[in-house]
Scaffold this motif. Structure first.
Motif, short mmCIF file in Angstrom:
data_model
loop_
_atom_site.label_atom_id
_atom_site.label_comp_id
_atom_site.label_asym_id
_atom_site.label_seq_id
_atom_site.Cartn_x
_atom_site.Cartn_y
_atom_site.Cartn_z
N VAL A 157 -0.88 -16.82 6.77
CA VAL A 157 0.22 -16.66 5.82
C VAL A 157 -0.07 -17.45 4.54
N PHE A 158 -0.54 -18.68 4.70
CA PHE A 158 -0.87 -19.51 3.54
C PHE A 158 -1.91 -18.82 2.67
N LYS A 159 -2.95 -18.30 3.29
CA LYS A 159 -4.01 -17.60 2.57
C LYS A 159 -3.47 -16.36 1.86
N GLU A 160 -2.65 -15.57 2.55
CA GLU A 160 -2.09 -14.35 1.96
C GLU A 160 -1.18 -14.65 0.78
N VAL A 161 -0.36 -15.69 0.90
CA VAL A 161 0.55 -16.06 -0.19
C VAL A 161 -0.25 -16.53 -1.40
N LEU A 162 -1.29 -17.32 -1.17
CA LEU A 162 -2.13 -17.75 -2.28
C LEU A 162 -2.81 -16.55 -2.95
N ASN A 163 -3.34 -15.65 -2.15
CA ASN A 163 -4.01 -14.47 -2.70
C ASN A 163 -3.04 -13.62 -3.51
N TRP A 164 -1.82 -13.42 -3.00
CA TRP A 164 -0.83 -12.62 -3.72
C TRP A 164 -0.52 -13.24 -5.08
N ASN A 165 -0.54 -14.57 -5.11
CA ASN A 165 -0.23 -15.28 -6.35
C ASN A 165 -1.46 -15.57 -7.21
N GLY A 166 -2.57 -14.89 -6.91
CA GLY A 166 -3.75 -14.94 -7.77
C GLY A 166 -4.73 -16.05 -7.48
N LEU A 167 -4.54 -16.81 -6.43
CA LEU A 167 -5.48 -17.87 -6.07
C LEU A 167 -6.46 -17.32 -5.03
N LEU A 168 -7.51 -16.70 -5.54
CA LEU A 168 -8.48 -16.02 -4.69
C LEU A 168 -9.70 -16.91 -4.45
#
Length: 131
Positions: A97-108
Protein backbone atom coordinates in the motif's frame (compact mmCIF):
# COMPACT_ATOMS: atom_id res chain seq x y z
CA UNK A 1 -23.16 26.03 -18.39
CA UNK A 2 -20.67 27.80 -16.12
CA UNK A 3 -19.42 26.42 -12.80
CA UNK A 4 -21.95 28.36 -10.73
CA UNK A 5 -24.86 27.03 -12.80
CA UNK A 6 -23.47 23.52 -12.60
CA UNK A 7 -23.05 23.81 -8.83
CA UNK A 8 -26.66 24.96 -8.44
CA UNK A 9 -27.92 22.18 -10.69
CA UNK A 10 -26.05 19.56 -8.64
CA UNK A 11 -27.33 21.11 -5.39
CA UNK A 12 -30.89 20.81 -6.69
CA UNK A 13 -30.40 17.17 -7.71
CA UNK A 14 -28.93 16.34 -4.30
CA UNK A 15 -31.72 18.15 -2.48
CA UNK A 16 -34.44 16.47 -4.56
CA UNK A 17 -32.95 13.09 -3.66
CA UNK A 18 -32.43 13.97 0.01
CA UNK A 19 -28.66 13.59 -0.28
CA UNK A 20 -25.98 15.51 1.54
CA UNK A 21 -24.61 18.61 -0.16
CA UNK A 22 -20.98 17.52 0.20
CA UNK A 23 -17.82 17.84 -1.84
CA UNK A 24 -17.79 14.08 -2.38
CA UNK A 25 -21.30 14.13 -3.79
CA UNK A 26 -20.53 17.13 -6.00
CA UNK A 27 -17.41 15.36 -7.27
CA UNK A 28 -19.57 12.52 -8.57
CA UNK A 29 -20.99 14.99 -11.11
CA UNK A 30 -17.65 16.60 -12.10
CA UNK A 31 -17.26 14.98 -15.51
CA UNK A 32 -20.81 15.62 -16.68
CA UNK A 33 -21.44 17.95 -19.57
CA UNK A 34 -24.48 20.17 -19.96
CA UNK A 35 -26.03 17.51 -22.21
CA UNK A 36 -25.35 14.81 -19.61
CA UNK A 37 -27.57 16.62 -17.11
CA UNK A 38 -30.50 16.00 -19.47
CA UNK A 39 -29.94 12.23 -19.34
CA UNK A 40 -32.24 11.07 -16.54
CA UNK A 41 -30.81 7.53 -16.53
CA UNK A 42 -27.27 8.85 -16.14
CA UNK A 43 -28.32 11.15 -13.28
CA UNK A 44 -30.16 8.25 -11.62
CA UNK A 45 -27.08 6.04 -11.91
CA UNK A 46 -25.03 8.71 -10.14
CA UNK A 47 -27.67 8.99 -7.40
CA UNK A 48 -27.51 5.21 -6.91
CA UNK A 49 -23.70 5.39 -6.81
CA UNK A 50 -23.81 8.17 -4.20
CA UNK A 51 -26.26 6.26 -2.02
CA UNK A 52 -24.15 3.12 -2.25
CA UNK A 53 -21.00 5.03 -1.41
CA UNK A 54 -22.62 6.78 1.56
CA UNK A 55 -23.96 3.47 2.90
CA UNK A 56 -20.54 1.90 2.58
CA UNK A 57 -18.83 4.80 4.35
CA UNK A 58 -21.25 4.59 7.28
CA UNK A 59 -20.09 1.02 7.88
CA UNK A 60 -16.63 1.27 6.35
CA UNK A 61 -15.16 -2.24 6.28
CA UNK A 62 -11.82 -1.17 4.85
CA UNK A 63 -8.47 -1.89 6.46
CA UNK A 64 -7.10 1.48 5.32
CA UNK A 65 -8.57 5.01 5.62
CA UNK A 66 -10.73 6.27 2.78
CA UNK A 67 -8.15 8.72 1.42
CA UNK A 68 -5.68 5.84 1.03
CA UNK A 69 -8.35 3.62 -0.54
CA UNK A 70 -9.04 6.35 -3.09
CA UNK A 71 -5.37 6.34 -4.16
CA UNK A 72 -5.38 2.55 -4.41
CA UNK A 73 -8.57 2.51 -6.47
CA UNK A 74 -7.15 5.06 -8.88
CA UNK A 75 -3.92 3.04 -9.18
CA UNK A 76 -6.13 0.18 -10.38
CA UNK A 77 -7.73 2.43 -13.00
CA UNK A 78 -10.98 2.81 -11.07
CA UNK A 79 -12.86 5.93 -10.11
CA UNK A 80 -11.78 6.99 -6.62
CA UNK A 81 -15.30 6.32 -5.33
CA UNK A 82 -15.67 2.91 -6.99
CA UNK A 83 -15.63 0.45 -4.09
CA UNK A 84 -16.11 -2.65 -6.26
CA UNK A 85 -12.48 -3.77 -5.85
CA UNK A 86 -12.04 -2.85 -2.18
CA UNK A 87 -12.07 -6.46 -0.99
CA UNK A 88 -8.94 -7.15 -3.06
CA UNK A 89 -7.29 -3.86 -2.09
CA UNK A 90 -7.74 -4.70 1.58
CA UNK A 91 -5.61 -7.80 1.04
CA UNK A 92 -2.56 -5.71 0.15
CA UNK A 93 0.21 -5.56 2.72
CA UNK A 94 1.07 -2.25 4.35
CA UNK A 95 4.36 -2.27 2.42
CA UNK A 96 2.54 -2.71 -0.89
CA UNK A 97 0.00 0.00 0.00
CA UNK A 98 2.81 2.40 0.91
CA UNK A 99 4.53 1.74 -2.42
CA UNK A 100 1.28 2.13 -4.40
CA UNK A 101 0.38 5.41 -2.68
CA UNK A 102 3.85 6.81 -3.34
CA UNK A 103 3.68 5.73 -6.98
CA UNK A 104 0.22 7.28 -7.44
CA UNK A 105 1.60 10.53 -6.05
CA UNK A 106 4.54 10.53 -8.46
CA UNK A 107 7.28 9.13 -6.23
CA UNK A 108 8.54 6.40 -8.53
CA UNK A 109 11.69 4.32 -8.57
CA UNK A 110 12.02 2.75 -5.17
CA UNK A 111 11.16 5.74 -3.00
CA UNK A 112 9.19 3.45 -0.73
CA UNK A 113 12.46 1.92 0.52
CA UNK A 114 14.29 5.25 0.58
CA UNK A 115 11.60 6.97 2.66
CA UNK A 116 11.34 4.03 5.05
CA UNK A 117 15.11 4.16 5.54
CA UNK A 118 14.94 7.89 6.28
CA UNK A 119 12.25 7.25 8.88
CA UNK A 120 14.36 4.53 10.47
CA UNK A 121 17.43 6.78 10.47
CA UNK A 122 15.63 9.84 11.83
CA UNK A 123 12.94 8.41 14.10
CA UNK A 124 14.42 4.98 14.82
CA UNK A 125 11.17 3.37 13.69
CA UNK A 126 11.48 0.42 11.35
CA UNK A 127 8.32 0.50 9.24
CA UNK A 128 9.17 -2.85 7.67
CA UNK A 129 8.79 -4.55 11.05
CA UNK A 130 5.26 -3.20 11.57
CA UNK A 131 2.49 -5.57 10.57
Amino acid sequence: MDTTEKFKKVMNILEENELCNSTVNHNMFDKLTEEDFLDKDLIESIIVKIKGYEDRMENNPNKYPENIMQYLRQREGLDKYDTSYDLELNKLSKNQVFKEVLNWNGLLGGYDSTIKNWITDIYEIDLNSIR
